[in-house]
Motif scaffolding. Structure first.
Motif, PDB file in Angstrom:
ATOM      1  N   VAL A 234       0.483  -1.012  -0.467  1.00  0.00           N
ATOM      2  CA  VAL A 234      -0.455  -0.482   0.097  1.00  0.00           C
ATOM      3  C   VAL A 234       0.830   1.033   0.202  1.00  0.00           C
ATOM      4  O   VAL A 234       1.844   1.124   1.044  1.00  0.00           O
ATOM      5  N   VAL A 235       0.534   2.305  -1.170  1.00  0.00           N
ATOM      6  CA  VAL A 235       1.916   3.506  -1.161  1.00  0.00           C
ATOM      7  C   VAL A 235       0.646   4.078  -0.423  1.00  0.00           C
ATOM      8  O   VAL A 235      -1.108   4.708  -0.958  1.00  0.00           O
ATOM      9  N   VAL A 236       1.170   5.638   0.784  1.00  0.00           N
ATOM     10  CA  VAL A 236       1.064   6.615   0.606  1.00  0.00           C
ATOM     11  C   VAL A 236       1.082   8.222  -0.437  1.00  0.00           C
ATOM     12  O   VAL A 236       2.281   8.262   0.178  1.00  0.00           O
ATOM     13  N   HIS A 237      -0.159   8.423  -0.151  1.00  0.00           N
ATOM     14  CA  HIS A 237       0.033   9.318  -1.372  1.00  0.00           C
ATOM     15  C   HIS A 237       1.306   9.947  -2.151  1.00  0.00           C
ATOM     16  O   HIS A 237       2.514  10.316  -2.019  1.00  0.00           O
ATOM     17  N   GLY A 238       1.258   8.875  -3.211  1.00  0.00           N
ATOM     18  CA  GLY A 238       2.287   7.758  -3.372  1.00  0.00           C
ATOM     19  C   GLY A 238       4.410   8.908  -3.365  1.00  0.00           C
ATOM     20  O   GLY A 238       5.421   8.628  -3.363  1.00  0.00           O
ATOM     21  N   ASP A 239       4.225   8.597  -1.773  1.00  0.00           N
ATOM     22  CA  ASP A 239       5.332   8.926  -1.068  1.00  0.00           C
ATOM     23  C   ASP A 239       5.962   7.715  -0.512  1.00  0.00           C
ATOM     24  O   ASP A 239       7.437   7.647  -0.911  1.00  0.00           O
ATOM     25  N   ALA A 240       4.960   6.510   0.442  1.00  0.00           N
ATOM     26  CA  ALA A 240       5.884   5.752   1.318  1.00  0.00           C
ATOM     27  C   ALA A 240       5.157   4.943   0.688  1.00  0.00           C
ATOM     28  O   ALA A 240       3.636   4.725   1.120  1.00  0.00           O
ATOM     29  N   ARG A 241       5.691   3.653   1.199  1.00  0.00           N
ATOM     30  CA  ARG A 241       4.820   2.376   1.195  1.00  0.00           C
ATOM     31  C   ARG A 241       5.184   1.440   1.956  1.00  0.00           C
ATOM     32  O   ARG A 241       6.512   1.629   3.179  1.00  0.00           O
ATOM     33  N   THR A 242       4.085   0.468   2.428  1.00  0.00           N
ATOM     34  CA  THR A 242       4.344  -0.441   3.217  1.00  0.00           C
ATOM     35  C   THR A 242       4.258  -1.907   3.135  1.00  0.00           C
ATOM     36  O   THR A 242       3.278  -1.645   2.276  1.00  0.00           O
ATOM     37  N   SER A 243       4.342  -3.182   3.234  1.00  0.00           N
ATOM     38  CA  SER A 243       4.181  -4.190   3.347  1.00  0.00           C
ATOM     39  C   SER A 243       3.688  -5.424   4.265  1.00  0.00           C
ATOM     40  O   SER A 243       4.614  -4.774   5.581  1.00  0.00           O
ATOM     41  N   PRO A 244       3.786  -6.269   4.237  1.00  0.00           N
ATOM     42  CA  PRO A 244       4.233  -7.723   4.871  1.00  0.00           C
ATOM     43  C   PRO A 244       5.036  -7.525   5.770  1.00  0.00           C
ATOM     44  O   PRO A 244       5.758  -7.624   6.939  1.00  0.00           O
ATOM     45  N   THR A 245       6.155  -7.398   4.601  1.00  0.00           N
ATOM     46  CA  THR A 245       7.881  -7.211   5.458  1.00  0.00           C
ATOM     47  C   THR A 245       7.773  -5.778   5.979  1.00  0.00           C
ATOM     48  O   THR A 245       8.631  -5.873   7.625  1.00  0.00           O
ATOM     49  N   ASN A 246       8.112  -5.612   5.598  1.00  0.00           N
ATOM     50  CA  ASN A 246       7.651  -3.722   6.325  1.00  0.00           C
ATOM     51  C   ASN A 246       6.973  -3.945   7.864  1.00  0.00           C
ATOM     52  O   ASN A 246       7.860  -3.523   8.896  1.00  0.00           O
ATOM     53  N   ALA A 247       6.269  -3.992   7.997  1.00  0.00           N
ATOM     54  CA  ALA A 247       5.567  -4.231   9.282  1.00  0.00           C
ATOM     55  C   ALA A 247       5.431  -4.814  10.051  1.00  0.00           C
ATOM     56  O   ALA A 247       5.156  -4.781  11.142  1.00  0.00           O
ATOM     57  N   GLY A 248       6.221  -5.952   9.500  1.00  0.00           N
ATOM     58  CA  GLY A 248       5.947  -6.715  10.314  1.00  0.00           C
ATOM     59  C   GLY A 248       4.943  -8.472  10.320  1.00  0.00           C
ATOM     60  O   GLY A 248       4.324  -8.620  11.307  1.00  0.00           O
ATOM     61  N   GLY A 249       4.427  -8.053   9.276  1.00  0.00           N
ATOM     62  CA  GLY A 249       3.180  -9.135   9.083  1.00  0.00           C
ATOM     63  C   GLY A 249       1.975  -7.908   8.959  1.00  0.00           C
ATOM     64  O   GLY A 249       1.782  -6.895   8.614  1.00  0.00           O
ATOM     65  N   VAL A 250       0.731  -9.156   7.712  1.00  0.00           N
ATOM     66  CA  VAL A 250       0.070  -8.147   7.098  1.00  0.00           C
ATOM     67  C   VAL A 250      -1.184  -7.344   8.531  1.00  0.00           C
ATOM     68  O   VAL A 250      -1.240  -6.361   8.482  1.00  0.00           O
ATOM     69  N   GLU A 251      -1.219  -8.383   9.411  1.00  0.00           N
ATOM     70  CA  GLU A 251      -1.963  -7.496  10.878  1.00  0.00           C
ATOM     71  C   GLU A 251      -1.549  -6.314  11.078  1.00  0.00           C
ATOM     72  O   GLU A 251      -2.702  -5.043  11.638  1.00  0.00           O
ATOM     73  N   ALA A 252      -0.892  -6.248  10.779  1.00  0.00           N
ATOM     74  CA  ALA A 252       0.101  -4.816  11.158  1.00  0.00           C
ATOM     75  C   ALA A 252       0.256  -3.477  10.357  1.00  0.00           C
ATOM     76  O   ALA A 252       0.448  -2.316  11.008  1.00  0.00           O
TER      77      ALA A 252
END
Length: 228
Positions: free
Chosen positions: A187-205
Motif C-alpha cells: 500500500v502506497v500512501v500519497h505517492g511517497d511512502a509504502r508498507t507491506s507485510p515485510t515492512n510492517a512485520g505482518g499483514v495484521e500490522a
C-alpha cells in the motif's frame, strides 16, 4: 510449492533480483533485520488532485497475503472515509509467468469496479480464486461466477470485454512497474511512502502503520499534487 512462497519468489524473479533474506522474511511475515515499517519510493509519484490522502493498494486475487489484508483494509477504509481515498490496483508483473493470469484477474477486478461491485464482491473474488482455486480467467468463467453472485451476466460480459476495462488493465501494468512493487500486498500512501507485510512485520500490522503514514502525510503536505 506453497502459494504464498511461490508468489514471493515469482515477484522476486520478475523484479530481476536474486533470492535473499528479504524474500525469506516476506514468506514468514517477519520484517528484515534492521528494517523499517515503511519505505520511501525512489521517486515521489503524482496523485489525483484531492483534499484527501490517497492510498494505493497493489494486490492479486491469487495471493494469500492480499486476501488476508482484505478484511482489515476494509475496516481501515471505513475509519478513514473522511480523509483517505483508497484506490486498488491489481498486480500485473509484465514478463512473468503469471502475467496472463494476472491480466485476467485485473480484468475481473476492473469489471467489478465499473459495475460498482467491489465493496460487495472483493472478498468473494479472493475466496473463489485463492481459497477455492476457481478459474476466473476467461469471460465465460468470470461471468458464470458473477451470475452466481447475483450479477446480471449479460451486463457483466459487456463491461468485461469493454475497451475501458482493457485500458485500465494496461494502466495497472504500467503502475506496477512505475511504483517498483516487489511484494504483495503493498500500500502506497500519497505517492511517497509504502508498507507491506515485510515492512510492517505482518499483514495484521499494516493498518496501524497506514494510520501513521496517513498522519505523517497530512502533517507534511497540503495535498497540492498534480493530476494523473
Amino acid at each position: 510449492m506453497k502459494p504464498l512462497l511461490r508468489t514471493t519468489l515469482l515477484l522476486a524473479v520478475a523484479a530481476g533480483i536474486a533470492a535473499s533474506p528479504l524474500q525469506a522474511a516476506a514468506a514468514s511475515h517477519q520484517p528484515p533485520r534492521g528494517g523499517s515499517p515503511f519505505s520511501r519510493l525512489d521517486t515521489i509519484q503524482p496523485v489525483r488532485e484531492s483534499a484527501r490522502t490517497e492510498a494505493l493498494e497493489f494486490f492479486w486475487y491469487d495471493c494469500g497475503h492480499s486476501q488476508a489484508l482484505e478484511q482489515p483494509l476494509q475496516a481501515w477504509t471505513e475509519r478513514h472515509r473522511a480523509d483517505v481515498d483508497l484506490r486498488r490496483v491489481p498486480a500485473i508483473w509484465p514478463g512473468s509467468r503469471e502475467e496472463s493470469v494476472q491480466r485476467a484477474h485485473a480484468r475481473l477486478y476492473y469489471t467489478l469496479e465499473r459495475l460498482g461491485l467491489v465493496e460487495r464482491l472483493q472478498a468473494e473474488a479472493f475466496r473463489a480464486v485463492h481459497t477455492n482455486g476457481r478459474d476466473l480467467t476467461t469471460e465465460d468463467t468470470a461471468a458464470a461466477w458473477a451470475q452466481s453472485q447475483g450479477v446480471d451476466a449479460q451486463r457483466f460480459r459487456e463491461v468485461h470485454r469493454s475497451q475501458e476495462v482493457a485500458k485500465s488493465v494496461d494502466e495497472a501494468a504500467a503502475l506496477f512497474i512505475r511504483y517498483g512493487i516487489k511484494e504483495l500486498p503493498t500500500v502506497v500512501v500519497h505517492g511517497d511512502a509504502r508498507t507491506s507485510p515485510t515492512n510492517a512485520g505482518g499483514v495484521e500490522a499494516m493498518p496501524a502503520e497506514l494510520d501513521r503514514l496517513v498522519a505523517q502525510d497530512q502533517q507534511r503536505h497540503p495535498h497540492a499534487h498534480a493530476l494523473y
